[in-house]
Write an enzyme that holds these catalytic residues in place. Structure first.
Site, mmCIF file in Angstrom:
data_model
loop_
_atom_site.group_PDB
_atom_site.id
_atom_site.type_symbol
_atom_site.label_atom_id
_atom_site.label_comp_id
_atom_site.label_asym_id
_atom_site.label_seq_id
_atom_site.Cartn_x
_atom_site.Cartn_y
_atom_site.Cartn_z
ATOM 1 N N ASN A 146 -13.150 3.814 -1.542
ATOM 2 C CA ASN A 146 -12.271 2.662 -1.363
ATOM 3 C C ASN A 146 -12.878 1.857 -0.218
ATOM 4 O OD1 ASN A 146 -10.398 0.715 -0.876
ATOM 5 N ND2 ASN A 146 -8.617 2.092 -0.885
ATOM 6 N N HIS A 163 -15.226 -6.729 -0.568
ATOM 7 C CA HIS A 163 -15.245 -8.158 -0.902
ATOM 8 C C HIS A 163 -16.315 -8.927 -0.130
ATOM 9 C CE1 HIS A 163 -11.490 -7.107 -2.766
ATOM 10 N NE2 HIS A 163 -10.902 -6.861 -1.610
ATOM 11 N N TYR A 176 0.794 -1.235 0.000
ATOM 12 C CA TYR A 176 0.000 0.000 0.000
ATOM 13 C C TYR A 176 0.827 1.285 0.000
ATOM 14 C CZ TYR A 176 -3.664 -3.367 1.051
ATOM 15 O OH TYR A 176 -4.523 -4.432 0.997
ATOM 16 N N ASP A 187 -25.970 -2.644 -1.546
ATOM 17 C CA ASP A 187 -27.364 -2.185 -1.565
ATOM 18 C C ASP A 187 -27.450 -0.672 -1.353
ATOM 19 O OD1 ASP A 187 -28.277 -4.742 -2.013
ATOM 20 O OD2 ASP A 187 -28.819 -5.137 0.074
ATOM 21 N N HIS A 236 -8.969 1.605 -5.560
ATOM 22 C CA HIS A 236 -8.083 0.770 -4.747
ATOM 23 C C HIS A 236 -6.638 1.173 -4.995
ATOM 24 C CE1 HIS A 236 -11.293 -2.100 -3.762
ATOM 25 N NE2 HIS A 236 -11.677 -1.945 -5.022
ATOM 26 N N LEU A 237 -5.861 1.148 -3.929
ATOM 27 C CA LEU A 237 -4.419 1.420 -4.054
ATOM 28 C C LEU A 237 -3.734 0.292 -4.811
ATOM 29 C CD1 LEU A 237 -4.394 2.368 -0.371
ATOM 30 C CD2 LEU A 237 -3.404 3.928 -2.037
ATOM 31 N N SER A 238 -4.027 -0.936 -4.396
ATOM 32 C CA SER A 238 -3.454 -2.113 -5.052
ATOM 33 C C SER A 238 -4.385 -2.558 -6.181
ATOM 34 C CB SER A 238 -3.286 -3.247 -4.033
ATOM 35 O OG SER A 238 -4.559 -3.693 -3.587
#
Ligand code: DQA
Length: 146
Positions: free
Chosen positions: A75, A81, A24, A88, A101-103
């Site tokens: 993020n 996940h 990160y 929703d 996302h950073l990665s």
């Protein structure tokens, strides 16, 4: 004056710079916020930047964005996940949603390849470290509704 862009951050991102820096990076979340503010300013836009470790609080902020934001950058971190409830909440928004996302989760463990948030996102930026946020804000500025 248009409504701000909300930039919402999920769990463990408060530890940015200390947490798994080989994945990160070394910048803090404050550094990332400064990047977002600077990038938005170029477009005459403002940022509301928040982080929480609590799923319900993240959902409350997504709901708040319905009336208060012109676009949402999120993020979701680990909740991306796992959280159908977050998906929703995002589906109730009519403003653009940029997942960030950073990665690059698609290049990591198999459980990171499913991101519920992507089902509601206008677009996704991942894999560029803190620059992912700048690119996401850039996209949000272009797509923002007033
Ligand atoms: C992350 C990727 C997620 O898989 C992980 O759970 C995070 C951070 C990223 O920014 O790369 O906490 O969202």
């Amino acid at each position: 004056m248009s409504k701000p862009i909300f930039v919402l951050n999920g769990p463990n991102l408060n530890l940015l710079g200390e947490r798994e820096p080989h994945i990160y990076g070394h910048e803090s979340l404050g550094d990332v916020e400064a990047r977002c503010v600077a990038r938005a300013k170029v477009h005459g836009m403002t940022i509301v930047f928040r982080q929480t470790n609590r799923e319900g609080e993240l959902i409350d902020w997504v709901q708040e964005a319905r009336g208060a934001a012109s676009a949402l950058v999120i993020n979701p971190a680990g909740y991306g996940h796992t959280s159908v409830a977050l998906l929703d909440a995002l589906k109730a928004l009519s403003i653009p949603i940029i997942e960030c996302h950073l990665s690059n989760p698609a290049a990591r463990e198999s459980f990171r390849r499913t991101t519920y948030v992507s089902l509601a996102a206008t677009g996704v930026v991942s894999g560029f470290g803190p620059v992912s946020y700048e690119l996401a804000v850039e996209a949000a500025c272009g797509l923002a509704t007033d």
